[in-house]
Design a protein around this motif. Structure first.
Motif, PDB file in Angstrom:
ATOM      1  N   VAL A 146       0.856  -1.194   0.000  1.00  0.00           N
ATOM      2  CA  VAL A 146       0.000   0.000   0.000  1.00  0.00           C
ATOM      3  C   VAL A 146       0.886   1.235   0.000  1.00  0.00           C
ATOM      4  N   ARG A 147       0.414   2.259  -0.648  1.00  0.00           N
ATOM      5  CA  ARG A 147       1.133   3.526  -0.622  1.00  0.00           C
ATOM      6  C   ARG A 147       0.201   4.585  -0.087  1.00  0.00           C
ATOM      7  N   GLY A 148       0.737   5.774   0.020  1.00  0.00           N
ATOM      8  CA  GLY A 148      -0.081   6.883   0.478  1.00  0.00           C
ATOM      9  C   GLY A 148       0.158   7.134   1.954  1.00  0.00           C
ATOM     10  N   ASN A 149      -0.366   8.244   2.431  1.00  0.00           N
ATOM     11  CA  ASN A 149      -0.131   8.585   3.830  1.00  0.00           C
ATOM     12  C   ASN A 149      -1.002   7.734   4.759  1.00  0.00           C
ATOM     13  N   ALA A 150      -0.766   7.887   6.038  1.00  0.00           N
ATOM     14  CA  ALA A 150      -1.434   7.051   7.038  1.00  0.00           C
ATOM     15  C   ALA A 150      -2.957   7.083   6.887  1.00  0.00           C
ATOM     16  N   ASP A 151      -3.509   8.270   6.636  1.00  0.00           N
ATOM     17  CA  ASP A 151      -4.956   8.411   6.457  1.00  0.00           C
ATOM     18  C   ASP A 151      -5.499   7.515   5.359  1.00  0.00           C
TER      19      ASP A 151
END
Ligand SMILES: NCc1[nH]cc(CCC(=O)O)c1CC(=O)O
Length: 306
Positions: A146-151
């Motif tokens: 998975v990528r992207g920020n914690a949210d």
């Protein structure tokens, strides 16, 4: 205490985690020195690229844009997640402070502890270090990059796209999402990434005024611990995407360091610990990594050179 001098400009990535931790550092600096601080949002390559981190090849994708702004004098200082800083120092900048680290551990966000997830459950994490160690505990689960920020990552659990995700406890705590944690992994189960949970305060190497001012934020025991952890990573010639864990802590003038390299299938591990003096943190980390290389750590990382 108030002052009529211009506020210090603190450059930060724009993610919730980055702005939150930058704000925490800004507030602490104001508390300690009376200087006002304003946040300046900076977009980094790591924030705009859609490539998987492990495929980006280079390190420092979140860091170089902030460093450029420091050198150009557009910002006075920057706050990074220490974990994201390349181990190779940038001669143009100074790592002026490493504030106290709260919790370096990894955490699971989901409906149950790892041991109680159903067979085949989808666990989101793109980190080879996490996947390797989680596979050793639960080889029957499916690990999904998975990528992207914690949210964004937490959102995939809420949407049912993933059963659980693994993230750094410190990050979840900073953005106020620690109530969703179902398990915090002990270092014996999942050894954290070198520098995880710690912050790095950086300014231009020629700003002696700031080096003195920002130095009040430094916590020497945390600096010793992360110096040892990062020396392991540097000596193994591994980057942030390698299956390398390292965790150190200073206790009563003793620095205890543990490091591990795990094969990505989770079946083989080289794990070693050492104790030394905090003032010799770098040497301790280097020696431990050299001993790990002697035990085949290089081969586990898929390297041919050791
Ligand atoms: N690689 C992204 C990154 N950099 C720092 C953190 C977490 C916060 C920290 O370690 O201080 C994260 C996200 C994560 O691993 O969950």
């Amino acid at each position: 205490m108030t002052s009529d001098v211009a506020p210090l400009r603190l450059g930060t990535r724009r993610s919730l985690l980055a702005t939150t931790q930058s704000k925490m550092v800004a507030d602490r600096l104001t508390e300690l020195t009376g200087r006002a601080v304003e946040l300046v949002g900076v977009t980094t390559f790591g924030d705009v690229t859609r490539a998987h981190l492990a495929q980006l090849g280079g390190t420092g994708v979140f860091v170089s844009a902030l460093r450029d702004k420091l050198i150009e004098g557009e910002i006075d200082f920057a706050v990074h997640s220490l974990k994201d800083l390349p181990t190779k120092p940038d001669p143009r900048t100074t790592l002026v402070a490493i504030p106290p680290r709260h919790d370096p551990r990894d955490a699971l966000v989901g409906p149950a502890k790892l041991a109680d997830l159903p067979e085949g459950a989808k666990v989101g994490t793109g980190s080879p270090r996490r996947v390797a160690q989680l596979r050793a505990l639960r080889p029957d689960l499916e690990y999904v990059p998975v990528r992207g920020n914690a949210d964004t990552r937490l959102g995939k659990v809420h949407a049912g796209e993933l059963d659980a995700v693994v993230l750094a406890y410190a990050g979840l705590w900073r953005i106020g999402k620690d109530a969703e944690i179902s398990q915090v992994f002990e270092a014996e189960e999942v050894l954290p990434a070198p520098g995880q949970g710690a912050l790095a305060v950086e300014c231009s190497a020629d700003r002696e005024d700031l080096i003195e001012l920002l130095g009040v934020l430094d916590d020497p025991p945390t600096r010793a611990a992360v110096t040892a952890e990062r020396a392991v990573l540097a000596t193994l010639q591994a980057g942030c995407a390698a299956p390398v864990g390292a965790f150190a802590v200073v206790h009563e003038q003793e620095l205890n360091l543990t490091a591990a390299v795990v094969s990505v299938d989770g079946t083989r591990t080289v794990r070693k610990s050492a104790t030394g003096h905090p003032a010799a943190a770098m040497e301790l980390g280097r020696a431990l990594a050299a001993a790990m290389i002697d035990e085949g750590a290089g081969t586990l990382m898929g390297e041919q050179t050791h």
